[in-house]
Design an enzyme around this catalytic site. Structure first.
Site, PDB file in Angstrom:
ATOM      1  N   LYS A 166       0.833  -1.220   0.000  1.00  0.00           N
ATOM      2  CA  LYS A 166       0.000   0.000   0.000  1.00  0.00           C
ATOM      3  C   LYS A 166       0.860   1.260   0.000  1.00  0.00           C
ATOM      4  O   LYS A 166       0.431   2.288  -0.527  1.00  0.00           O
ATOM      5  CB  LYS A 166      -0.965  -0.005   1.189  1.00  0.00           C
ATOM      6  N   LYS A 192      -6.543 -13.221  -8.517  1.00  0.00           N
ATOM      7  CA  LYS A 192      -7.724 -13.283  -7.655  1.00  0.00           C
ATOM      8  C   LYS A 192      -8.736 -12.199  -8.039  1.00  0.00           C
ATOM      9  O   LYS A 192      -8.346 -11.093  -8.408  1.00  0.00           O
ATOM     10  CB  LYS A 192      -7.236 -13.054  -6.214  1.00  0.00           C
ATOM     11  N   LYS A 218     -12.147  -7.006  -5.015  1.00  0.00           N
ATOM     12  CA  LYS A 218     -13.303  -6.117  -4.930  1.00  0.00           C
ATOM     13  C   LYS A 218     -12.967  -4.687  -5.281  1.00  0.00           C
ATOM     14  O   LYS A 218     -13.843  -3.871  -5.479  1.00  0.00           O
ATOM     15  CB  LYS A 218     -14.002  -6.240  -3.574  1.00  0.00           C
TER      16      LYS A 218
END
Ligand code: TRP
Length: 331
Positions: A114, A196, A199
């Site tokens: 991040k 993957k 979202k």
């Protein structure tokens, strides 16, 4: 609460809840409601570590809450609440910050990742994110934490913090274990079937939301990336088709073997269409229930409040004990 094992899990209210979340997390959370004492938090403090648009964020968090209820989490069977409504999380985090080393936090993979993605906003919250997560889990004396493999490091640091504290002050926290889903159904992106389904993917065609409308679902399934062979088979090197088979199988309840047998030579067009239809069918009642709930904001607010009250009652017990152990004056 009855004497069952305590399960804790949380999810950040960012992006959209996808069929990957549904299959990998929500369906399991739902299944565990009867067997365990389940506590599920919408981790709205965690998601403040990256900038959110306030109006959008508030709306999205409530929408997540409604989607959980719509997917079958029952406020009678589990504790479902917003993390920010239970002040004990932030309080315990402060105390646990003092028992966690800066070096440990700097080594976390999610922090490194991040920090790279948000170079202009490497804030303190991003660094001690795992301490807040540890507080979430430890406040409720949870013994199992169902999460994806990407959260393994955070559960390990939670254990380290708990053990460290227990060694200093005597048994205070239950040391939790990670609970990796037995079914292991991992859903990948419809556009990049080797990655993957995320979202927060910015490519809308890569994900299907649990409250998506039928036309859009069908369109995305038709566009799903596959391969240039013409056989429906479940094989590692056929990630696209295998991913669709997994989704189709979970959503329809038919085994992968049986689907392969039925669709092997029918062509990808027919296969994708029927897989899409299975998803539409499965999500239809969820969508209907979601729409109903979202029209009833008072009910949602009341349910969130009673969830927070239950959570807070449990959390306070642990927090009191912790404060006493470290030598804070009792009130
Ligand atoms: N960090 C988790 C994630 O990004 C979300 C989360 C917050 C969580 N608190 C938690 C997960 C406590 C399990 C337990 O997926």
């Amino acid at each position: 609460m009855e004497n069952k094992k305590i399960i804790y899990s949380g999810i950040q209210p960012t992006g959209v809840l996808t069929i990957g979340n549904y299959i990998g997390a929500m369906a399991n959370w739902k299944a565990m409601q009867d067997e365990y004492n389940c506590i599920y938090g919408i981790a709205d403090l965690h998601a403040l570590t990256v900038r959110q648009n306030p109006a959008e964020y508030r709306q999205r968090a409530m929408s997540f809450f409604a989607q959980y209820l719509a997917c079958g989490l029952s406020p009678e069977k589990c504790v479902l609440y917003f993390q920010s409504h239970v002040r004990q999380h932030a309080e315990l985090q402060w105390i646990l910050n003092c028992y966690t080393y800066v070096g440990e936090m700097q080594r976390m993979a999610q922090f490194k990742d991040k920090s790279q993605k948000h170079e202009d906003n490497i804030n303190m919250g991003l660094l001690n994110y795992p301490v807040l997560q540890a507080s979430d889990i430890l406040l409720y004396q949870a013994s199992l934490v169902p999460v994806g493999a990407d959260q393994k490091q955070h559960i390990e640091i939670t254990r380290d913090i708990a053990i460290r504290f227990n060694n200093l002050y005597g048994e205070t926290f239950t040391v939790p274990d990670i609970y990796l889903s037995k079914h292991g159904a991992k859903i990948n992106s419809l556009q990049d079937p080797y990655a993957k389904m995320s979202k927060s993917d910015t490519n809308e065609n890569a994900t299907v939301s649990v409250i998506e409308d039928a036309d859009s679902i069908m369109r995305k399934f038709k566009r799903a990336v596959t391969d240039s062979e013409a056989f429906v088979e479940y094989r590692e090197d056929k990630a696209g088709i295998s991913n669709l088979l997994t989704i189709f199988s979970v959503m329809s309840g038919e085994s992968i073997e049986s689907l392969v047998e039925r669709y092997r030579t029918l062509g990808y067009g027919k296969f994708k269409n029927d897989a899409g239809e299975a998803v539409v069918e499965k999500l239809k009642p969820i969508r209907a229930e979601y729409d109903r709930l979202m029209k009833n904001k008072d009910y949602l607010k009341e349910t969130a409040k009673s969830g927070a009250d239950k959570a807070s009652f449990l959390a306070e017990k642990t927090l009191r004990k912790v404060k006493k152990r470290v030598g804070l004056v009792e009130n």
